[in-house]
Design a protein around this motif. Sequence first.
Motif, PDB file in Angstrom:
ATOM      1  N   VAL A   5      -3.047  19.898  11.780  1.00 52.66           N
ATOM      2  CA  VAL A   5      -3.962  21.758  12.540  1.00 52.66           C
ATOM      3  C   VAL A   5      -4.309  22.533  11.055  1.00 52.66           C
ATOM      4  O   VAL A   5      -3.993  22.845  10.084  1.00 52.66           O
ATOM      5  CB  VAL A   5      -3.111  22.794  12.963  1.00 52.66           C
ATOM      6  N   LEU A   6      -5.607  22.601  11.402  1.00 52.63           N
ATOM      7  CA  LEU A   6      -6.374  22.992  10.364  1.00 52.63           C
ATOM      8  C   LEU A   6      -5.212  24.072   9.587  1.00 52.63           C
ATOM      9  O   LEU A   6      -5.979  25.362  10.306  1.00 52.63           O
ATOM     10  CB  LEU A   6      -7.709  22.569   9.866  1.00 52.63           C
ATOM     11  N   ALA A   7      -5.086  24.774   8.785  1.00 52.84           N
ATOM     12  CA  ALA A   7      -4.223  26.225   8.568  1.00 52.84           C
ATOM     13  C   ALA A   7      -4.933  27.143   7.181  1.00 52.84           C
ATOM     14  O   ALA A   7      -4.395  27.765   6.346  1.00 52.84           O
ATOM     15  CB  ALA A   7      -2.841  26.171   8.175  1.00 52.84           C
ATOM     16  N   HIS A  15      -1.892  26.228  18.247  1.00 53.43           N
ATOM     17  CA  HIS A  15      -1.798  24.809  18.075  1.00 53.43           C
ATOM     18  C   HIS A  15      -0.579  23.786  18.194  1.00 53.43           C
ATOM     19  O   HIS A  15      -0.580  22.859  18.845  1.00 53.43           O
ATOM     20  CB  HIS A  15      -2.903  24.620  17.680  1.00 53.43           C
ATOM     21  N   ILE A  16       0.249  24.361  17.199  1.00 53.17           N
ATOM     22  CA  ILE A  16       1.181  23.749  17.010  1.00 53.17           C
ATOM     23  C   ILE A  16       2.161  23.395  17.832  1.00 53.17           C
ATOM     24  O   ILE A  16       2.547  22.130  18.089  1.00 53.17           O
ATOM     25  CB  ILE A  16       1.694  23.803  14.996  1.00 53.17           C
ATOM     26  N   PRO A  28       1.563  22.004  10.203  1.00 53.64           N
ATOM     27  CA  PRO A  28       0.047  22.998   9.430  1.00 53.64           C
ATOM     28  C   PRO A  28      -0.543  22.722   8.508  1.00 53.64           C
ATOM     29  O   PRO A  28       0.092  21.172   7.391  1.00 53.64           O
ATOM     30  CB  PRO A  28       0.126  23.779   9.434  1.00 53.64           C
ATOM     31  N   VAL A  29      -2.499  21.802   8.454  1.00 56.01           N
ATOM     32  CA  VAL A  29      -2.766  20.905   6.730  1.00 56.01           C
ATOM     33  C   VAL A  29      -3.354  22.554   5.648  1.00 56.01           C
ATOM     34  O   VAL A  29      -4.240  23.215   6.621  1.00 56.01           O
ATOM     35  CB  VAL A  29      -3.742  19.937   7.272  1.00 56.01           C
ATOM     36  N   ILE A  74     -10.741  14.358  15.927  1.00 58.59           N
ATOM     37  CA  ILE A  74     -10.707  16.301  15.172  1.00 58.59           C
ATOM     38  C   ILE A  74     -11.181  16.562  16.843  1.00 58.59           C
ATOM     39  O   ILE A  74     -12.340  15.986  17.258  1.00 58.59           O
ATOM     40  CB  ILE A  74     -11.753  16.237  14.242  1.00 58.59           C
ATOM     41  N   PHE A  75     -10.630  17.619  16.889  1.00 57.59           N
ATOM     42  CA  PHE A  75     -10.471  18.044  17.858  1.00 57.59           C
ATOM     43  C   PHE A  75     -10.639  19.786  17.657  1.00 57.59           C
ATOM     44  O   PHE A  75     -10.227  20.464  16.638  1.00 57.59           O
ATOM     45  CB  PHE A  75      -9.351  18.324  18.869  1.00 57.59           C
ATOM     46  N   GLY A  76     -11.915  20.647  17.877  1.00 58.91           N
ATOM     47  CA  GLY A  76     -12.269  21.546  17.652  1.00 58.91           C
ATOM     48  C   GLY A  76     -12.476  22.357  18.558  1.00 58.91           C
ATOM     49  O   GLY A  76     -13.134  22.285  19.184  1.00 58.91           O
TER      50      GLY A  76
END
Length: 196
Positions: A5-7, A15-16, A28-29, A74-76
């Motif tokens: 998850v882009l953090a 989301h996590i 987390p990324v 990828i999920f936005g």
Amino acid sequence: MKIGVLALQGAVAEHIRMLEEAGATAVPVKKVEELEDLDGLVIPGGESTTISKLMHKYGFMEAIRQFGQAKKPIFGTCAGAILLANRINGQDDFHLGLMDIKVERNAFGRQKESFEVSLPIAGVASDFPAVFIRAPYIMEVAGNGEILSKYEEKIVAARQGQYLAAAFHPELTEDFRMHKYFLDMVKEYRGEKVQA
């Protein structure tokens, strides 16, 4: 299955939690190198311009484009959908530009006009509790994209190959079916069988 998850901003912890409830390992990324061993990526909501600036600052733009072009899903969600789009109404430029959709920002009003509605989403649920907060909507789905859901005749969820976009916040509910759908996409792109 490991999903990042882009953090940089937004509802990362939520989301996590949903991804883990749906059966994945979620992390987390915060650094580009953390993309390397992921099977999929979620770009959460927040403020699309702010997230975009941070993505440029930390070198994520090209890295995430390459991630998507390597057929990794990828999920936005909300701002994440705007970041995925290759066209933004009223703007000449885009952010990642990975998904052949045109989006309208802040289409459902301000923060105080936030609402929740039960939506039918193709392949997900007939009654998904969708939370809209300063949400965009998808004006057009082009190419081989498919419309998954509409609200008041506006497109609010779409898929194109390994990309999934939702105008709402599935992570702010107790319902992990949207995340489960995304995990099934990841399995599909890994060549695994997806149970019906």
